[in-house]
Enzyme design. Structure first.
Site, PDB file in Angstrom:
ATOM      1  N   ARG A   1       0.681  -1.203   0.120  1.00 47.33           N
ATOM      2  CA  ARG A   1      -0.010  -0.052   0.136  1.00 47.33           C
ATOM      3  C   ARG A   1       0.736   1.138  -0.125  1.00 47.33           C
ATOM      4  NH1 ARG A   1      -5.035   0.005   2.183  1.00 47.33           N
ATOM      5  NH2 ARG A   1      -4.554  -1.974   3.288  1.00 47.33           N
TER       6      ARG A   1
ATOM      7  N   CYS B   1     -26.267  -4.065  -7.950  1.00 45.81           N
ATOM      8  CA  CYS B   1     -27.566  -4.407  -7.200  1.00 45.81           C
ATOM      9  C   CYS B   1     -27.174  -4.677  -5.879  1.00 45.81           C
ATOM     10  CB  CYS B   1     -28.359  -5.353  -8.030  1.00 45.81           C
ATOM     11  SG  CYS B   1     -28.892  -4.506  -9.583  1.00 45.81           S
TER      12      CYS B   1
END
Ligand SMILES: *Cc1c(COP(=O)(O)O)cnc(C)c1O
Length: 415
Positions: free
Chosen positions: A278, A343
């Site tokens: 990271r 969804c």
């Protein structure tokens, strides 16, 4: 969340010298955009405390494994921390050096071990007794000797999100601290392995380095105990985990961290290894997206064309990313939930953001260079986003947007 590489000029957000509006017009949205200069700067910041030291920095490529990113770091002299045979193939494809590559991960198959051995990787970070035996067996069959390190679980609490915490006894990673000494003794009797090092990795996005130092001290006590038995350790690998600023976190400066590490290692003759993921990429990338629809209701929803399938971190860890407007503001400010078309109610990129939105506006989801594209999926049959690397005025597509055909290219309808 602006930096010299992500700057507003004349009201328009740029990546280096490229206006994001131009980039969107040319390459569409959603698109991951990386700044090459920001990658180089992150590398220099991470390694600044290592000048004159015997150290190897292995980029934990699971954070972002695009070949262009790997090639950028390979040219800067990076090694790589891999967690699969697929990642090793990427290292090779990007021109990385297998001799600077270390292999972590709890489930290496015999096939992956054999391939890595054939490529001459630097070290296997061993996660269990059974894996140690497997590596020994594969190596002897191949007439080779595999360099190994035991990943020791120091049982310290990284005090980060539970999903990215790895250094507690209850986690699946590494060998128990109390069992490590015995396993090293066993390794001395295996002809297919050579004891090269010791390693740990306690978790990700640590904002407080104290647990890293606690883990380091435990590793050093093991190194000393091993030395007392005549088992020499050549390198100490401290893993990754140094946090980055997504919002206002106080994060450790890598140079301060290195200074403290070398202080604690003292006069011991050890090569130091680090596995930052990271830290090298998060703030070098953003996700560019366009507002499809505004749906003001009890909550104001702005539906954008990027979704949880593109950037999973908000849905998975409730991670916070700055979301900024690319153009200048025209509409009045209001609190907006930035959501995707998928969804699922968990499909959001940010909640209650004060933005002045109109349909068609471009937004940049900042700090998306790490654990972004690598976690992308095709959920809802959404082709994965394009990736573009900016270098000064130039912009190169480093991964094309997926085509609709590619979504089902591997599928078959039986007879
Ligand atoms: C994920 C991982 C890293 C990198 O972690 P960051 O928090 O991204 O620095 C390093 N080492 C191992 C073994 C990992 O699994």
């Amino acid at each position: 969340m602006e930096s010299p590489f992500f700057e507003r000029r004349g009201g328009r957000l740029h990546v280096e010298d490229v206006p994001l509006e131009d980039l969107a017009a040319l390459h569409g949205t959603p698109t991951y955009v990386y700044s090459r200069a920001a990658l180089v700067e992150a590398w220099q910041r991470f390694t600044s405390g290592l000048a004159g030291r015997d150290a190897l920095v292995c980029y934990a490529m699971k954070a972002n494994s695009n070949l262009a990113i790997l090639s950028t770091f390979a040219r800067l002299g990076a090694g790589f921390d891999i967690v699969s045979g697929g990642e090793l193939r990427r290292v090779l494809a990007a021109g990385g050096d297998p001799r600077k590559t270390i292999f972590s991960g709890v489930g290496k198959t015999a096939q992956e071990i054999g391939f890595a051995l054939a490529q001459g990787i630097r070290c296997f970070n061993v996660e269990s007794a059974s894996e140690l035996e497997c590596i020994d067996h594969v190596a002897r069959e191949a007439g080779k000797v595999a360099p190994i390190s035991l990943r020791v679980n120091p049982d310290v609490d990284a005090r980060t999100h539970p999903y990215i915490s790895t250094g507690l006894k209850e986690n699946k990673f590494g060998v128990d601290f109390d069992a490590a000494l015995d396993l090293y003794r066993r390794a001395t009797r295996l002809r297919g392995v050579h004891i090269a090092g010791i390693d740990c990795h306690i978790g990700s996005q640590l904002s407080d380095p104290a647990p890293l130092y606690e883990a380091l001290d435990r590793m050093l006590s093991l190194v000393d105990a091993l030395a007392a038995e005549g088992i020499g350790i050549e390198h100490l690998d401290l893993g990754g985990g140094l946090g980055v600023r997504y919002r206002d976190e106080n994060v450790p400066d890598p140079a301060d961290y290195m200074r403290e590490v070398f202080h604690r290692v003292g006069s011991r003759k050890l090569q130091l290894m680090f596995e930052p993921g990271r830290n090298l990429v998060a703030n070098a990338g953003l996700l560019l997206t366009r507002v499809i629809t505004l749906k003001p209701a009890t909550r104001n929803f702005a539906v954008v064309d990027a979704a949880m399938n593109d950037l999973l971190r908000p849905s998975l860890y409730s991670a916070w990313h700055a979301i900024v407007q690319v153009g200048s503001r025209v509409a009045p400010l209001a609190p907006w939930d930035i959501v995707g078309p998928v969804c699922e109610s968990a499909d959001f990129l940010g909640k209650e953001r004060q933005l002045a939105l109109a349909e068609g506006d471009l937004l940049a989801v900042m700090s998306a260079g790490a654990y972004g594209m690598v976690m992308a999926s095709n959920y809802n049959s959404r082709p994965r986003a394009a990736e573009v690397m900016v270098n000064g005025r130039s912009m190169d597509v480093v991964r094309e947007r997926e085509s609709f055909e590619s979504l089902y290219a591997l599928e078959h309808i039986p007879g």
